[in-house]
Design an enzyme around this catalytic site. Structure first.
Site, PDB file in Angstrom:
ATOM      1  N   GLU A  60       0.807  -1.222   0.000  1.00 23.85           N
ATOM      2  CA  GLU A  60       0.000   0.000   0.000  1.00 23.85           C
ATOM      3  C   GLU A  60       0.837   1.268   0.000  1.00 23.85           C
ATOM      4  O   GLU A  60       0.495   2.260  -0.650  1.00 23.85           O
ATOM      5  CB  GLU A  60      -0.943   0.021   1.213  1.00 23.85           C
ATOM      6  CG  GLU A  60      -2.118  -0.954   1.146  1.00 23.85           C
ATOM      7  CD  GLU A  60      -1.753  -2.382   1.531  1.00 23.85           C
ATOM      8  OE1 GLU A  60      -0.596  -2.624   1.941  1.00 23.85           O
ATOM      9  OE2 GLU A  60      -2.628  -3.269   1.439  1.00 23.85           O
ATOM     10  N   HIS A 129      -9.762  -5.399  10.531  1.00 23.30           N
ATOM     11  CA  HIS A 129     -10.506  -5.246   9.270  1.00 23.30           C
ATOM     12  C   HIS A 129     -11.860  -4.576   9.500  1.00 23.30           C
ATOM     13  O   HIS A 129     -12.756  -4.709   8.679  1.00 23.30           O
ATOM     14  CB  HIS A 129     -10.758  -6.610   8.607  1.00 23.30           C
ATOM     15  CG  HIS A 129      -9.575  -7.177   7.871  1.00 23.30           C
ATOM     16  ND1 HIS A 129      -8.402  -7.499   8.494  1.00 23.30           N
ATOM     17  CD2 HIS A 129      -9.401  -7.489   6.562  1.00 23.30           C
ATOM     18  CE1 HIS A 129      -7.552  -7.996   7.600  1.00 23.30           C
ATOM     19  NE2 HIS A 129      -8.128  -7.998   6.422  1.00 23.30           N
TER      20      HIS A 129
END
Lengths: 323, 318
Positions: A60, A129
């Site tokens: 990322e 998450h």
């Protein structure tokens, strides 16, 4: 109007913007032939090719950084993070780079980049998450933050975000993707920085956004049966915050509840309440309240997660306690 | 364009300008006229001028907080650079960026960066944009060998290779990562070997030899423009001053620094020019020209105004 899901609305926005602006391209993990794990980029690779619908490695930090570099030289990257939680992996690029480069360069460069990510809980995805990050991102000057709750807003705000000319954190919610709604066909946009009153009411103002906005509307129905008419404001944009719409509403109702899924501690609820007291100290006839996630990591088991995240019943209870 | 003897004279003067720029900054810093930190590149001028002069104005550059030399070599206006150091409204970032954030996209300078390796993916992004738009601009990223242990650096190596980006990575290996000897902090301290492991065309050059740096970057640029992908150049050099102002330099001896001075790039370039037929008088004329350019930049910066307080609230989305 067409009745489509939130995910389809986002897909339409991307397709339309890519069609009219060759500078727009997408990057992210599994967004190509797979179409993204929530299908937001479904079939776009067939129409625009693998160069503009670009699969990335699981890294990322670098691909957000690549988006910044491409934006600086004139492209309009839309970067997808699989989960908002992974923004922390790219935090330097988002916070130290994207948010600041325009300012630090005296305005000689700009970063017209959108970072899309879904966040939030309710699905048992666990503490890495399921988080909601708008609170701390809103602490960073230089980032626009939007969080639409409906398919129509999702499409209109994504188009505005791509055109914004500045870095935008575009917050989706994993449990909104399959929600359907009426969406105008063709080109239209929703302005950044403008809240919307999603339900009129005279007794209390409930401010929310993203998935908890739907909870607030659900709670408002229950409250109406009990004789309380709630006005429900959908912020739609977190930064810049549309205080005028909130203040106007509170002037009429005298009561304020802020609901969000992000942790309550030092959160947007506290910020909005503080601003209402600063900007219109005499409007509230009852102490305002806020509802957010309780101060623990987000657990997996449904009974635990429901206890941590605000639920429609919690909103009803909080409102009733103010009457 | 080859580095002809005539152009080498100009490059020599350019290195002198960078050296004198930083000597002037040190003096201003000691007078308390400069805020924040200053990380000098004294001793590393050949990597800056050799690399940037091998590129076009419309090629892209990112560099680091030790990047004054590269920014100037790429074409950053000296007066605007000096004014930025002094926090003036005429500075290249209107006083908002300072020493560590020199930026001027009109000469391809996408920014110096104060986060180690932070600008490397930006150069990769500019290279990707060039590739996507089927242009032939290349991007160059400068960084020190201290950057090679950063995650984003290693991630960027991977991206550059899999996407075959028109990217040139120049590692200025000056032996010290901030204040620590790099052989103590880095597993494979010959960093070009790491890049080779990622699939880069990778090499090591003498970073104090301006012609060697120039030739390596020129070839890398030609390769990148032809679609041949990225190149990694490790330029071995030496930082003659401390990591920053106030560095007590306990990690090295005075003897080591003195020995390094014998090999410093400006002296070496001067010797090379003599070999090529220049006279001592020619060199001293170039020195005088550099001196005058810096004096004019300083005069401009000192006579410029400070930004207005209200300017703090522009150039950002509010």
């Amino acid at each position: 109007m067409s009745n489509i899901t939130y995910a389809q609305a986002l897909n339409e926005a991307l397709r339309e913007e890519m069609k009219v602006d060759s500078r727009v391209f997408l990057m992210g993990e599994d967004i190509g032939h797979h179409g993204g794990i929530f299908r937001v980029t479904k079939d776009l690779i067939d129409e625009f090719g693998a160069d503009r619908v670009r699969d990335t490695p699981i890294s990322e930090s670098s691909f957000v950084g690549v988006g910044i570099g491409a934006a600086m030289v004139g492209l309009r990257p839309v970067v997808e993070l699989l989960f908002m939680d992974f923004a922390l992996v790219a935090a330097d690029q988002i916070v130290n780079q994207a948010a600041k480069l325009r300012y630090m360069s005296g305005g000689t460069v700009s970063i017209p980049m959108v970072v899309r990510a879904q966040q939030g809980g309710g699905r048992g995805n666990g503490a890495q998450h399921s988080q909601s990050f708008e609170t701390w991102l809103a602490q960073i000057p230089g980032l626009i933050i939007v969080a639409p709750s409906t398919p129509a807003d999702a499409k209109g705000l994504l188009k505005s975000s791509i055109r914004a000319g500045n870095p935008v954190i575009f917050i989706e919610h994993k449990l909104l993707y399959n929600i359907k709604g009426d969406v105008p066909e063709g080109d239209y946009s929703i302005p950044i920085g403008k809240a919307e009153i999603k339900r009129d009411g005279r007794d209390i103002t409930i401010v929310s956004y993203s998935r908890t906005l739907l909870f607030a509307l659900e709670a408002a129905k229950t409250l109406a049966q009990k004789g309380i008419e709630a006005e429900v404001i959908d912020l739609r944009t977190i930064e810049p915050l549309d205080m005028n719409t909130i203040l106007e509403s509170v002037k009429g109702t005298g009561r304020l509840l802020v609901v969000h899924e992000a942790h309550s501690n030092c959160g947007l609820g506290a910020e909005i309440i503080a601003r209402v007291y600063e900007q219109a100290p005499d409007t509230l006839i009852m102490p305002p309240r806020r509802l957010g996630a309780k101060h623990v990591p987000i657990p997996v088991a449904e009974s635990l997660e429901d206890a941590v995240l605000p639920q429609p019943a919690d909103i009803v209870n909080a409102v009733e306690a103010m009457f | 364009m080859p580095l002809t003897p005539e152009r080498l004279q100009d490059a020599y003067r350019q290195m002198l300008i960078i050296r004198k720029f930083e000597e002037t900054i040190r003096s201003l810093y000691q007078q308390g006229k400069i805020r924040g930190s200053f990380h000098p590149c004294v001793g590393q001028e050949a990597t800056a001028v050799g690399g940037c002069w091998a590129l076009r104005k419309d090629d892209y550059l990112t560099c680091t907080y030790r990047g004054h030399g590269q920014a100037i070599a790429k074409g950053l206006n000296l007066q605007a650079a000096m004014a930025e150091m002094l926090g003036k409204e005429t500075g290249c970032s209107k006083g908002k960026g300072g020493s560590m954030h020199f930026t001027d996209p009109s000469v391809g300078l996408l920014g110096a960066n104060a986060i180690v390796a932070g600008g490397v993916p930006h150069a990769a992004g500019a290279a990707l944009a060039s590739q996507l738009q089927k242009k032939d601009n290349v991007a160059i990223a400068y960084f020190g060998e201290g950057a090679v242990n950063q995650g984003v650096f290693l991630e960027s190596l991977n991206l550059a290779v899999i996407w075959k980006l028109p990217l040139i990575l120049v590692c200025e290996n000056n032996l010290y990562s901030e204040m620590s000897p790099s052989h103590e902090t880095t597993s494979v301290v010959e960093t070009y070997k790491r890049a080779a492991g990622f699939g880069f065309e990778a090499m090591q050059v003498d970073g104090n030899d301006i012609e060697a740096v120039y030739n390596a970057v020129e070839q890398a640029a030609a390769r990148a423009r032809a679609g041949g992908g990225p190149t990694y150049i490790e330029a071995m050099t030496y930082r003659l001053w401390g990591h920053m102002m106030g560095d007590p330099e306990i990690y090295r001896t005075k003897e080591e620094v003195a020995k390094a001075k014998e090999n410093e790039p400006i002296v070496r370039c001067g010797k090379r020019l003599i070999e090529l037929g220049c006279t001592d008088a020619d060199l001293s004329r170039l020195d005088g020209e550099a001196e005058a350019i810096i004096a004019a930049a300083l005069q401009f910066a000192e006579s410029s105004s400070a930004p207005q307080p209200a300017d703090a609230f522009t150039d950002v989305f509010i």
